[in-house]
Every structure is written in C-alpha cells, then in structure tokens.
Scaffold this active site. Structure first.
Site, short mmCIF file in Angstrom:
data_model
loop_
_atom_site.label_atom_id
_atom_site.label_comp_id
_atom_site.label_asym_id
_atom_site.label_seq_id
_atom_site.Cartn_x
_atom_site.Cartn_y
_atom_site.Cartn_z
N GLY A 204 -7.50 -1.54 14.94
CA GLY A 204 -6.04 -1.63 15.03
C GLY A 204 -5.54 -2.32 13.78
O GLY A 204 -6.14 -2.18 12.70
N THR B 84 0.86 -1.19 0.00
CA THR B 84 0.00 0.00 0.00
C THR B 84 0.89 1.23 0.00
O THR B 84 1.66 1.44 0.95
CB THR B 84 -0.90 -0.01 1.26
OG1 THR B 84 -1.65 -1.22 1.25
CG2 THR B 84 -1.84 1.19 1.27
N ILE C 92 -20.35 -2.15 11.13
CA ILE C 92 -20.96 -1.20 12.06
C ILE C 92 -21.12 -1.84 13.45
O ILE C 92 -22.09 -1.56 14.15
CB ILE C 92 -22.29 -0.60 11.54
CG1 ILE C 92 -23.30 -1.71 11.18
CG2 ILE C 92 -22.07 0.33 10.36
CD1 ILE C 92 -24.73 -1.20 11.06
N TYR C 93 -20.14 -2.67 13.79
CA TYR C 93 -20.12 -3.21 15.16
C TYR C 93 -19.36 -2.24 16.06
O TYR C 93 -18.22 -1.91 15.76
CB TYR C 93 -19.44 -4.58 15.20
CG TYR C 93 -20.32 -5.67 14.68
CD1 TYR C 93 -21.19 -6.34 15.54
CD2 TYR C 93 -20.32 -6.02 13.33
CE1 TYR C 93 -22.03 -7.33 15.06
CE2 TYR C 93 -21.15 -7.00 12.85
CZ TYR C 93 -22.00 -7.65 13.72
OH TYR C 93 -22.83 -8.62 13.25
N CYS D 238 -3.04 -2.10 8.92
CA CYS D 238 -3.48 -1.29 7.77
C CYS D 238 -4.24 -0.02 8.14
O CYS D 238 -3.78 1.07 7.83
CB CYS D 238 -4.33 -2.16 6.84
SG CYS D 238 -3.34 -3.44 6.06
N PHE E 91 -6.42 -6.27 -1.18
CA PHE E 91 -7.57 -6.03 -0.30
C PHE E 91 -7.84 -7.20 0.65
O PHE E 91 -8.89 -7.23 1.28
CB PHE E 91 -8.82 -5.73 -1.14
CG PHE E 91 -8.68 -4.51 -2.00
CD1 PHE E 91 -8.85 -3.24 -1.46
CD2 PHE E 91 -8.35 -4.61 -3.34
CE1 PHE E 91 -8.68 -2.10 -2.23
CE2 PHE E 91 -8.18 -3.48 -4.13
CZ PHE E 91 -8.36 -2.22 -3.58
N1 NAD Z 1 -1.42 -7.29 6.28
C1 NAD Z 1 -2.53 -6.99 5.62
O1 NAD Z 1 -3.64 -7.40 5.98
C2 NAD Z 1 -2.46 -6.15 4.36
C3 NAD Z 1 -3.57 -6.09 3.51
C4 NAD Z 1 -3.50 -5.33 2.36
C5 NAD Z 1 -2.34 -4.62 2.08
N2 NAD Z 1 -1.28 -4.67 2.94
C6 NAD Z 1 -0.06 -3.93 2.59
O2 NAD Z 1 0.88 -4.86 2.06
C7 NAD Z 1 2.22 -4.47 2.42
C8 NAD Z 1 2.90 -5.63 3.16
O3 NAD Z 1 2.19 -5.85 4.37
P1 NAD Z 1 2.45 -7.14 5.27
O4 NAD Z 1 1.43 -7.08 6.36
O5 NAD Z 1 2.53 -8.35 4.40
O6 NAD Z 1 3.90 -6.80 5.86
P2 NAD Z 1 4.87 -7.74 6.70
O7 NAD Z 1 5.60 -6.84 7.61
O8 NAD Z 1 4.10 -8.89 7.27
O9 NAD Z 1 5.88 -8.34 5.60
C9 NAD Z 1 6.81 -7.60 4.92
C10 NAD Z 1 8.00 -8.50 4.59
O10 NAD Z 1 8.88 -7.79 3.73
C11 NAD Z 1 10.20 -8.15 4.05
N3 NAD Z 1 11.16 -7.16 3.51
C12 NAD Z 1 11.39 -5.89 3.92
N4 NAD Z 1 12.32 -5.32 3.14
C13 NAD Z 1 12.69 -6.24 2.22
C14 NAD Z 1 13.60 -6.23 1.13
N5 NAD Z 1 14.34 -5.16 0.85
N6 NAD Z 1 13.71 -7.35 0.39
C15 NAD Z 1 12.97 -8.44 0.68
N7 NAD Z 1 12.07 -8.49 1.70
C16 NAD Z 1 11.94 -7.41 2.45
C17 NAD Z 1 10.19 -8.25 5.57
O11 NAD Z 1 11.26 -9.01 6.08
C18 NAD Z 1 8.82 -8.91 5.81
O12 NAD Z 1 8.93 -10.32 5.85
C19 NAD Z 1 2.07 -3.20 3.25
O13 NAD Z 1 2.22 -2.10 2.41
C20 NAD Z 1 0.65 -3.28 3.76
O14 NAD Z 1 0.09 -2.01 4.03
C21 NAD Z 1 -1.30 -5.43 4.06
#
Ligand code: NAD
Length: 440
Positions: free
Chosen positions: A263, A121, A256-257, A266, A155
């Site tokens: 937290g 994101t 709407i809960y 995201c 998403f």
């Molecule tokens: N978690 C969710 O529910 C969700 C949903 C939609 C979008 N997103 C977005 O997706 C993105 C990732 O979120 P996440 O929750 O999977 O993050 P996360 O922290 O669980 O995973 C990120 C991974 O990237 C690795 N990393 C960092 N720098 C690196 C590099 N230079 N080379 C290789 N690996 C590297 C880290 O070691 C880690 O394992 C974010 O931008 C987040 O906002 C997350």
C-alpha cells in the site's frame, strides 16, 4: 545555499529539515495555511521518526522557515524544489495539477535566475511541461528571466526517511544544463561524502528511474505473494521457501516477505502511472500490469482467511485488527491493506476493534462514515473478539503477552498477515493460527 521547498509533506518536510541540518538556509512553502501555522509552533503534522526534533532545532536556529507565500520564498532562494503530491488520477495516470500549479506560481513570481527541481514523482516529459508552464508565465510578464528545470526523484522510505535522506544509496539527478547539474552536485556533496553516490543523467532518464525502481520493488512483493499463494495450494511453507531463495545473492532477502499486499502513497499509484505511461506510448506492459493485479487480489487474502474460519456472514462476530498504517513507523494510511480488510468485515456484518500505535487519527479520516471501535492499546482491542488479525508489523506486536491475548479474546483465531511467529509456538498456546502462504 538558499533553498525553497514547495510542499511540506512527507518528502518536502524531510528534505527541508535535512538540507537545513547541513547548514543551508531553507524556506518551506505550503498552500495549507493550517499546516504552516502548526509548523511555526513546532508542531509537525505527520509522524516520521526523528523529524520533529530536526524541524524544531533548525527552526529555532533560523535555518528552517515556513511560509504559505510563494513570492516571499522566491525572493530569497536560488534553487526551488517542487515536492507536492502527484496522486492517481481517475484513469490511473499521475495527476500533475499540483505540480503545474506550482510551476505557474514560479513563473508568475520569480525575480531572478532559478534552478527548479522536480522532486515529486512525475511521468517522463513532466520537466518539459514545467519548463513550458514557467516560460509561458514569464512571457506574459514580458520577463527575460532565465531558469533551468532538473529532475531529482526521491527514494526515501517513510519510517526511515531521515536516515535515507541523510545517507542515500544514491542521488539521481537529471539535468540538460551543466550549471544546474553542478549546483545539484554541490548541494548533495555533504550527503555523499564517504563515497560519491551522485548519479547524473539526462532529465527523461531520471524521471523514468523513479518509476522503474518502484515497479521493481512492487514486482518483488507481488512475486513472493504469488509464490505464497501457490505454497498454500501445494502444502509448502513460504517461510522456508523465502529463506531458501533469499540466500541466493542474486535474489537477496530484501522485499521478499509475503504479506497482505503493498500500500502506501507510492507503489500503488506509481505502478499504475507507469502502466498508463506505457499504454500512452503504444506499449502493453504485461508484467507490470500483472504486478498490480496480484496486489489487488492479495489485499483480499486476510478477509478470505477470516471467512474460511467464521463463514461469510459475520453478523454477531467481533474482530480485532492490529496495525492500520500501510507499514510500521508511519501514520500514513494511503492505500493501506487494513482499509480493504475493515471495509470487508463491516460489509459482511461484523464489528471491528482497531488499534494502531500512531495511525488512528489518519484511519478515522480514511474510514469516515464506517463504524469502527478504535482502542488506545492493543490488549483492550481484544476484549471479547472472535479473531485477531495482525495487519501491520509494528515492533510492539513482535513479542506480545499470549496469555493475556487468550484471556481477553472470546475466540482463538489468530490471522497473521506478516508471518511474524513460528506456527508451532502459537499453536502450542492454543490458537488457530493462520499465516500467508502456509496451508491452515
Ligand atoms: N511519501 C513518500 O514516501 C515518497 C517517497 C518518494 C517520493 N514521493 C513523491 O513525492 C511527492 C510528494 O509526496 P508526499 O508523500 O510528500 O505528499 P504529501 O501529500 O504528504 O505532501 C504534499 C504537500 O504539498 C502541498 N501542496 C499541494 N499543492 C501545493 C501548492 N500549490 N503549493 C504549495 N504546497 C502545495 C500539500 O498541502 C501537502 O502538504 C509525490 O510525488 C510522491 O509520489 C513520496
């Protein structure tokens, strides 16, 4: 297709496993060597229902592989996803350092034409930054390799991530290059076979779509929490109000809960990043800023309910906290309301017995240096406590043994941060029952 995914976290690993399950060849890259070693042994370092099986099966079939060497991955793939974290920076903006580090490595190591997909994101304009970073690295190599950067926001929801990825409501892709758009359409075709839910658009609109979606959902949560707080003041019951408004199809029952605030990894950071993006463009996003303020205040509601019963000095009091993760079916503790609550109880001199089905390991990390008594099952957490606070609505808390709860507890205060039960029922069991949005 041969796909690379950089970042093996909640998003990267799920995307990798699901693409592999559809018959693609996927290589997952992570900078964290320990994570890669574990994955190669079949150990999935996060809790996400169904993920471990999918990862193990595809690893054994050879359709899913892991490496910490980005050059190795780039030598075989035709499309590479960036799925690294974009945490909140000190000023509330999305910190792009990991995304741009990856872009730099791509430019330094790519050996053929590539489609580069921003799945993290990221603020509007990031695809341009990624493009410039890769191009700059290629120029330094005096390379004339070509590439296209597209935006493909994710998403999925933690807890139902596999289902969400396999059966998405929509796949949003922003691309200013027809070939890249067509590759993305083909890649996602198996996921939207029953009806085409692929929504193509320009890159900037795709980047903005993700923030708009999260801001809308966060708004619904803060809206109902604000209504809940007003209900308490005027003596109305938000549980009735919720069903009364949700029955209107234009409003709907989802999101709407009332509760103790959102937290997770995201909503908090994405709402804050959107405020920052707007401010940087000379616009004051009054509504979205309020969504964030309401949420901050809501995270204190459980503690103030507790002190309304036990006073502000909690010396000599022991409180049980059920549920630590920011929502059920995940071990993710990022920005979890339980953290605010536990820290407040400890600061007020109280002691905490904490239980969560999956997140204790993560909680210990996020509460490092804070003395919390972690228990292995929900009933042993109740031994001699003055109050029980339910923070996260895991299924195992839905029909607990109330007789056992009463036997174990010293006091009878039950604060329910998720309004799981009917008041009359819990009160009839002898509890002082406090809910969100209902006058005590
Ligand atoms: N978690 C969710 O529910 C969700 C949903 C939609 C979008 N997103 C977005 O997706 C993105 C990732 O979120 P996440 O929750 O999977 O993050 P996360 O922290 O669980 O995973 C990120 C991974 O990237 C690795 N990393 C960092 N720098 C690196 C590099 N230079 N080379 C290789 N690996 C590297 C880290 O070691 C880690 O394992 C974010 O931008 C987040 O906002 C997350």
């Amino acid at each position: 297709m041969k796909i690379g995914i950089i970042g093996s976290g909640y998003v990267g690993l799920v995307a990798a496993a699901c693409f592999a399950e559809m018959g693609n060849h996927v290589v997952c890259v992570d900078i964290d060597k320990n994570k890669i070693t574990q994955l190669k042994k079949g150990i999935v370092p996060i809790y996400e229902p169904g993920l471990e099986t999918l990862v193990k099966e595809n690893f054994q079939k050879g359709t899913l592989n892991f490496t910490s060497d980005i050059a190795e991955a780039l030598s075989i793939v035709e499309v590479i996803f960036i799925a690294v974290g974009t945490p909140m920076g000190d000023d509330g903006s999305a910190d792009l350092k990991y995304v741009l580090q990856v872009a730099q490595s791509i430019g330094e190591n790519m050996t053929k034409h590539l489609v580069v997909v921003d799945k993290s994101t990221v603020p509007v304009g990031t695809a341009d930054l990624v493009t410039q970073t890769i191009q700059h690295a290629l120029d330094l190599r005096k390379s004339d390799l070509t590439f296209a950067v597209v935006s493909n926001p994710e998403f999925l929801k933690e807890g139902t991530a596999i289902k969400d990825f396999m059966h998405p409501d929509r796949v949003v892709v922003g691309a200013d290059n027809d070939d890249a758009m067509s590759l993305m359409r083909n890649l996602y075709a198996p996921f939207t076979l029953s009806n085409d839910r692929f929504i193509g658009m320009d890159v900037r609109s795709a980047e903005m779509t993700k923030y708009a979606a999260n801001a809308m959902l966060a708004t619904k949560i803060s809206f109902i929490n604000e209504i809940a707080n007003i209900c308490e003041k005027v003596g109305a019951d938000v549980n009735h109000v919720r069903t009364g408004i949700g029955s209107d199809k234009r409003i709907g029952y989802q999101f709407i809960y009332p509760g103790c605030g959102y937290g997770g990894s995201c909503f908090p950071k994405d709402v804050q990043a959107l405020i920052n993006i707007a401010n940087n463009h000379g616009y004051n996003p009054v509504l979205i800023s309020s969504v964030e303020s309401v949420n901050k205040a809501q995270k204190e509601v459980l503690f103030s309910k507790l002190t309304s019963q036990l006073g502000t000095n909690l010396k000599g009091k022991k409180i049980a906290v059920w549920g630590l993760s920011f929502k059920p079916e995940t071990d993710d503790m990022r920005e979890a309301p339980s953290l605010n609550l536990i820290k407040s109880i400890i600061s007020a001199g109280g002691k905490v017995n904490a239980y969560d089905p999956k997140a204790i390991h993560e909680a210990k990390f996020y509460l490092k240096g804070i003395e919390v008594n972690y228990l292995e099952d929900k009933y042993s957490a109740l031994e001699g406590v003055d109050a029980l606070i339910l923070v996260t609505e895991w299924k195992e808390f839905r029909s607990p043994d109330f007789e056992l709860i009463k036997d174990k507890m010293k006091g009878n205060i039950f604060i329910d941060g998720r309004n799981q039960f009917k008041s009359e029922f819990i009160i009839s069991k002898g509890f002082e029952y406090l809910q969100i949005g209902v006058k005590a």
